[in-house]
Design a protein around this motif. Structure first.
Motif, PDB file in Angstrom:
ATOM      1  N   UNK A 287      -2.894  58.508  68.794  1.00  0.00           N
ATOM      2  CA  UNK A 287      -4.189  58.287  68.162  1.00  0.00           C
ATOM      3  C   UNK A 287      -4.373  56.813  67.883  1.00  0.00           C
ATOM      4  N   UNK A 288      -5.522  56.437  67.308  1.00  0.00           N
ATOM      5  CA  UNK A 288      -5.732  55.028  66.940  1.00  0.00           C
ATOM      6  C   UNK A 288      -4.590  54.536  66.059  1.00  0.00           C
ATOM      7  N   UNK A 289      -4.086  53.332  66.353  1.00  0.00           N
ATOM      8  CA  UNK A 289      -2.900  52.828  65.682  1.00  0.00           C
ATOM      9  C   UNK A 289      -3.286  51.878  64.548  1.00  0.00           C
ATOM     10  N   UNK A 290      -2.666  52.062  63.396  1.00  0.00           N
ATOM     11  CA  UNK A 290      -2.928  51.218  62.238  1.00  0.00           C
ATOM     12  C   UNK A 290      -2.083  49.954  62.245  1.00  0.00           C
ATOM     13  N   UNK A 291      -2.313  49.108  61.253  1.00  0.00           N
ATOM     14  CA  UNK A 291      -1.598  47.838  61.116  1.00  0.00           C
ATOM     15  C   UNK A 291      -0.425  48.044  60.164  1.00  0.00           C
ATOM     16  N   UNK A 292       0.761  48.259  60.724  1.00  0.00           N
ATOM     17  CA  UNK A 292       1.934  48.523  59.900  1.00  0.00           C
ATOM     18  C   UNK A 292       2.327  47.307  59.076  1.00  0.00           C
ATOM     19  N   UNK A 293       2.068  46.098  59.600  1.00  0.00           N
ATOM     20  CA  UNK A 293       2.403  44.888  58.845  1.00  0.00           C
ATOM     21  C   UNK A 293       1.554  44.794  57.582  1.00  0.00           C
ATOM     22  N   UNK A 294       0.283  45.137  57.687  1.00  0.00           N
ATOM     23  CA  UNK A 294      -0.595  45.103  56.517  1.00  0.00           C
ATOM     24  C   UNK A 294      -0.160  46.127  55.488  1.00  0.00           C
ATOM     25  N   UNK A 295       0.231  47.321  55.952  1.00  0.00           N
ATOM     26  CA  UNK A 295       0.719  48.348  55.033  1.00  0.00           C
ATOM     27  C   UNK A 295       1.992  47.872  54.344  1.00  0.00           C
ATOM     28  N   UNK A 296       2.851  47.196  55.110  1.00  0.00           N
ATOM     29  CA  UNK A 296       4.088  46.674  54.534  1.00  0.00           C
ATOM     30  C   UNK A 296       3.795  45.643  53.454  1.00  0.00           C
ATOM     31  N   UNK A 297       2.833  44.763  53.707  1.00  0.00           N
ATOM     32  CA  UNK A 297       2.470  43.768  52.697  1.00  0.00           C
ATOM     33  C   UNK A 297       1.900  44.443  51.445  1.00  0.00           C
ATOM     34  N   UNK A 298       1.068  45.448  51.651  1.00  0.00           N
ATOM     35  CA  UNK A 298       0.485  46.162  50.513  1.00  0.00           C
ATOM     36  C   UNK A 298       1.570  46.896  49.735  1.00  0.00           C
ATOM     37  N   UNK A 299       2.521  47.445  50.442  1.00  0.00           N
ATOM     38  CA  UNK A 299       3.630  48.139  49.793  1.00  0.00           C
ATOM     39  C   UNK A 299       4.432  47.183  48.912  1.00  0.00           C
ATOM     40  N   UNK A 300       4.747  46.000  49.451  1.00  0.00           N
ATOM     41  CA  UNK A 300       5.522  45.022  48.673  1.00  0.00           C
ATOM     42  C   UNK A 300       4.754  44.558  47.439  1.00  0.00           C
TER      43      UNK A 300
END
Length: 316
Positions: A287-300
């Motif tokens: 499916x459409x792929x999200x931005x894992x780097x952005x999620x990682x930054x938000x998580x941190x």
């Protein structure tokens, strides 16, 4: 029956052969499409369309695999096959057997074989082709194919993956695992994991991933329990789904875009291996792929905020 109808009928089989040889959904689909083009352009009608098309897709897949192996040698971090959500070769009587042959563990084991050995093993051992058909498909004599099959079986049996025989038990264990994961239940996770469980991810250098495999039930349980509830708080959702014939899940961001897949190897009532695929190049077909780097930054950032709040509460 027209060529289009004949090809459509055999397309699921052709994809299944190509995927097992290549370990890539996109490359398997390309191999099937190239097979159609050659079939469409063929001026003669083969005696057996199934044998002809299987031979064509096998030869194309062998050529693609030979070039792909060079790229895999330069791959950043662990390499896993592209996740397959469902095997399109739908044969209810052999579904369990075919599911095991397409598991991540089995496909990784196939990586040990030469391209010819891999093709012979897939055609002979998985799809039960006769040696005359196998020989025609790979362009070798029947005797040579028998020798290739013996070598391939020897390599595969040395590390042959085993899985929980009862699918219902496997699915029930997976359900308990994901419940404990969402709740951050360390003890609940530990009870489901084998003592020597390993957790490893394939990001290909294009997504956040573990620096190395995490080993042992305690370490894996504590890491999962610390990370996933926090990810859920910033919008990550877990969608249970069979991955490569084994229990697994698709993880999505708050917009429903795919971030990663997870597959579980289950044996003797415990989870033996947890594998994540995070490389966005391997997820487009899901499916459409999200931005894992952005999620990682938000998580941190979320973790930092939580820690700041905890310190403020302690000091007040």
């Amino acid at each position: 029956m027209s060529k289009v109808e004949e090809f459509a009928e055999l397309r699921p089989l052709l994809f299944s052969i190509a995927y097992r040889i290549l370990g890539s959904v996109s490359e398997a689909e390309d191999a099937v499409q190239e097979t159609w083009l050659r079939f469409e352009a063929s001026p003669t009608q083969p005696t057996s369309v199934k044998s002809f098309l299987s031979a064509v897709v096998t030869r194309i897949s062998i050529d693609v695999l030979r070039s792909a192996r060079v790229r895999r040698e330069e791959y950043v971090g662990p390499w896993f096959p592209e996740p397959l959500l469902a095997d399109p070769y739908e044969d209810p009587e052999r579904s369990a057997e075919l599911a095991d042959s397409v598991s991540t563990a089995a496909l990784l084991l196939l990586e040990r074989l030469s391209p010819l050995e891999r093709a012979v093993f897939v055609l002979r051992e998985v799809f039960d082709f006769g040696f005359p058909e196998v020989a025609s498909a790979v362009g070798r004599s029947e005797d040579a194919c028998r020798q290739l099959a013996v070598r391939a079986r020897r390599h595969m049996s040395a590390g042959s993956p085993r899985f929980e025989a009862d699918r219902r038990e496997r699915e029930e264990l997976a359900t308990r695992f994901f419940e404990a994961l969402r709740e951050g239940d360390v003890l609940g996770l530990q009870q489901l994991l084998a003592a020597d469980v390993s957790m490893v991810g394939d990001g290909g250098g294009k997504a956040p991933q573990l620096a190395r495999a995490v080993m042992g039930a305690d370490k894996v349980a504590r890491l999962l329990a610390a990370v996933f509830p926090e990810l859920a708080r910033i919008g990550l959702t877990t969608e249970a789904h069979e991955i490569n014939g084994q229990p697994g899940a698709i993880f999505r961001d708050r917009d429903g875009k795919v971030l990663q897949t997870l597959a579980l190897d289950v044996l003797d009532g415990q989870i033996q291996t947890i594998r994540f695929v995070l490389n966005p190049d391997k997820l487009g077909h899901v499916g459409p792929v999200g931005d894992a780097w952005e999620v990682s930054r938000e998580f941190k950032e979320s973790r930092r905020s939580a820690n700041d709040r905890a310190r403020a509460a302690t000091s007040s």
